[in-house]
Design a protein around this motif. Structure first.
Motif, PDB file in Angstrom:
ATOM      1  N   ILE A 153      42.404 102.352  -4.273  1.00  0.00           N
ATOM      2  CA  ILE A 153      41.782 101.391  -4.997  1.00  0.00           C
ATOM      3  C   ILE A 153      42.153 101.725  -6.620  1.00  0.00           C
ATOM      4  O   ILE A 153      42.189 102.849  -6.983  1.00  0.00           O
ATOM      5  CB  ILE A 153      40.367 101.253  -5.166  1.00  0.00           C
ATOM      6  N   SER A 154      42.384 100.727  -7.219  1.00  0.00           N
ATOM      7  CA  SER A 154      42.920 100.649  -8.783  1.00  0.00           C
ATOM      8  C   SER A 154      41.860 100.844  -9.676  1.00  0.00           C
ATOM      9  O   SER A 154      40.813  99.696  -9.326  1.00  0.00           O
ATOM     10  CB  SER A 154      44.241  99.937  -9.172  1.00  0.00           C
ATOM     11  N   VAL A 155      41.782 101.270 -10.665  1.00  0.00           N
ATOM     12  CA  VAL A 155      40.597 100.951 -12.001  1.00  0.00           C
ATOM     13  C   VAL A 155      40.569  99.614 -12.129  1.00  0.00           C
ATOM     14  O   VAL A 155      39.615  98.962 -12.543  1.00  0.00           O
ATOM     15  CB  VAL A 155      40.992 101.994 -12.931  1.00  0.00           C
ATOM     16  N   SER A 156      41.952  98.889 -12.355  1.00  0.00           N
ATOM     17  CA  SER A 156      41.998  97.532 -12.802  1.00  0.00           C
ATOM     18  C   SER A 156      41.473  96.598 -11.864  1.00  0.00           C
ATOM     19  O   SER A 156      40.837  95.596 -12.234  1.00  0.00           O
ATOM     20  CB  SER A 156      43.498  96.988 -12.696  1.00  0.00           C
ATOM     21  N   GLU A 157      41.412  96.926 -10.553  1.00  0.00           N
ATOM     22  CA  GLU A 157      40.650  96.082  -9.351  1.00  0.00           C
ATOM     23  C   GLU A 157      39.333  96.261  -9.745  1.00  0.00           C
ATOM     24  O   GLU A 157      38.433  95.126  -9.519  1.00  0.00           O
ATOM     25  CB  GLU A 157      41.049  96.584  -8.102  1.00  0.00           C
ATOM     26  N   LEU A 158      38.828  97.392 -10.105  1.00  0.00           N
ATOM     27  CA  LEU A 158      37.194  97.387 -10.357  1.00  0.00           C
ATOM     28  C   LEU A 158      36.816  96.916 -11.566  1.00  0.00           C
ATOM     29  O   LEU A 158      35.645  96.158 -11.719  1.00  0.00           O
ATOM     30  CB  LEU A 158      36.861  98.925 -10.780  1.00  0.00           C
ATOM     31  N   GLY A 159      37.731  96.438 -12.503  1.00  0.00           N
ATOM     32  CA  GLY A 159      37.227  95.938 -13.723  1.00  0.00           C
ATOM     33  C   GLY A 159      37.590  94.659 -13.664  1.00  0.00           C
ATOM     34  O   GLY A 159      37.134  93.608 -14.667  1.00  0.00           O
ATOM     35  N   SER A 160      38.076  93.754 -12.525  1.00  0.00           N
ATOM     36  CA  SER A 160      38.517  92.481 -12.699  1.00  0.00           C
ATOM     37  C   SER A 160      37.336  91.523 -12.454  1.00  0.00           C
ATOM     38  O   SER A 160      36.097  92.139 -11.964  1.00  0.00           O
ATOM     39  CB  SER A 160      39.383  92.255 -11.292  1.00  0.00           C
ATOM     40  N   ALA A 161      37.290  90.303 -12.873  1.00  0.00           N
ATOM     41  CA  ALA A 161      36.126  89.586 -12.971  1.00  0.00           C
ATOM     42  C   ALA A 161      35.818  89.307 -11.501  1.00  0.00           C
ATOM     43  O   ALA A 161      34.224  89.028 -11.164  1.00  0.00           O
ATOM     44  CB  ALA A 161      36.449  88.044 -13.486  1.00  0.00           C
ATOM     45  N   ASN A 162      36.282  88.871 -10.470  1.00  0.00           N
ATOM     46  CA  ASN A 162      36.167  88.866  -9.314  1.00  0.00           C
ATOM     47  C   ASN A 162      35.868  89.902  -8.354  1.00  0.00           C
ATOM     48  O   ASN A 162      35.820  89.955  -7.145  1.00  0.00           O
ATOM     49  CB  ASN A 162      37.170  87.790  -8.583  1.00  0.00           C
ATOM     50  N   GLY A 163      35.691  91.257  -8.890  1.00  0.00           N
ATOM     51  CA  GLY A 163      35.570  92.256  -8.194  1.00  0.00           C
ATOM     52  C   GLY A 163      36.736  92.450  -7.257  1.00  0.00           C
ATOM     53  O   GLY A 163      37.767  92.397  -7.478  1.00  0.00           O
ATOM     54  N   PHE A 164      36.310  92.730  -5.891  1.00  0.00           N
ATOM     55  CA  PHE A 164      37.261  93.038  -4.555  1.00  0.00           C
ATOM     56  C   PHE A 164      37.455  92.168  -3.841  1.00  0.00           C
ATOM     57  O   PHE A 164      38.001  92.189  -2.873  1.00  0.00           O
ATOM     58  CB  PHE A 164      36.805  94.225  -3.956  1.00  0.00           C
ATOM     59  N   SER A 165      37.141  90.765  -4.120  1.00  0.00           N
ATOM     60  CA  SER A 165      37.178  89.565  -3.409  1.00  0.00           C
ATOM     61  C   SER A 165      38.491  89.329  -2.960  1.00  0.00           C
ATOM     62  O   SER A 165      38.862  88.793  -1.990  1.00  0.00           O
ATOM     63  CB  SER A 165      36.753  88.166  -4.066  1.00  0.00           C
TER      64      SER A 165
END
Length: 308
Positions: A153-165
């Protein structure tokens, strides 16, 4: 110095913390990692069963099984194989110590706080690699990680508006599936939903009774068609499966409900000679109503915000 800093046991479907070890480091990096812990705990039902998040000086690793996730925070240079051996040991002890029914019905945070003692003892052992048993066989875990590496998992994925969807099945190179999806919680049941559930059970019972009568008739008269028996029992299975789809979340749930309704229609078309128009209309209408209620009862969009 490579070491395990903290660990937590979290319920997958809603992120409820069941138990957790404590850490005393108040550095900025640790405070940031606590935020990642909280964010990850809310998204466990959308993630594969083995993941790693690298956050500069620290790594967060976790595994999920039987609706429970085991999470740990360690320094970036802590060996991955030891990290997942540690999590595997927590998992085995938790499963053998606690009944999964109690885990699924727990309503308050940290209700298994006594498990913290085991976490602390195990953490101390794994932080002192010299004291670890020299007979400890790491080959199996090394092989498993090599064949089925954890999803990164990347930190950028954590910060995305849609989460991990946006994490899809194809992106995970391990099991090839998001294991916790079936644990997604559905919206509360409505009165029409309860009515459709009861009517589907009634239709299933009627089909089952007629199926047994068809078997008796088949035994008494050699000229009877055995395919009628199959049609009645298929109708029973379709009605019961609609009840299952209404209660539980599964992948491709809407598509399955439409296919099940199609099977109900086909069975009633085949049984046209054994039922009058009102009976056919009742079974098909109940099937359509149940399909609509399955479609309307969608997964909840947001997990409860527990203070993890």
């Amino acid at each position: 110095m490579s070491m395990i800093l903290s660990a937590s046991v979290v319920r997958v479907r809603d992120g409820l913390p069941l138990s957790a070890s404590t850490d005393y480091d108040q550095s900025t990096g640790m405070q940031e990692c606590r935020k990642y812990f909280k964010m990850l705990s809310k998204k466990l039902s959308q993630l594969p069963d083995r993941c790693t998040l690298k956050t500069g000086q620290y790594n967060i690793n976790f595994i999920s099984s039987l609706g429970v996730s085991y999470m740990m925070l360690c320094t970036e240079n802590y060996p991955s194989v030891l990290a997942f051996c540690f999590l595997d040991e927590l998992q085995k002890e938790f499963i053998t110590t606690y009944n999964m029914m109690k885990t699924n019905t727990a309503i308050r945070p940290y209700c298994f706080i006594e498990f913290d003692n085991f976490i602390q003892r195990t953490k101390q052992r794994y932080n002192n690699t010299r004291s670890l048993s020299t007979k400890m066989n790491l080959a199996d875990m090394q092989t498993e990680i090599k064949l089925r590496p954890p999803y990164q998992i990347s930190v950028s994925e954590l910060g995305s508006a849609n989460g991990f969807s946006h994490i899809s099945v194809g992106e995970y190179k391990g099991t090839g599936k998001i294991s916790a999806a079936p644990h997604q919680r559905l919206e509360p049941v409505t009165l029409p939903g309860i009515v459709s559930f009861v009517l589907s059970l009634l239709c299933g019972a009627l089909n089952l009774i007629r199926g047994f009568h068809a078997i008796e008739s088949l035994l008494q008269n050699d000229g009877e068609d055995f395919s009628y028996v199959i049609a009645f029992f298929l109708g029973t299975a379709a009605c019961l499966y609609q009840c299952y789809l209404f209660v539980y979340y599964t992948g491709w749930r809407n598509a399955k409900s439409f296919l099940t309704f199609g099977l109900i229609c086909l069975c009633n078309m085949y049984l046209y000679e054994l039922r009058n128009l009102w009976q056919l209309f009742f079974h098909v209408t109940v099937g359509a109503f149940a399909t609509l209620q399955i479609r309307l009862r969608q997964p909840q969009g947001k997990s409860p915000d527990y203070n993890v």
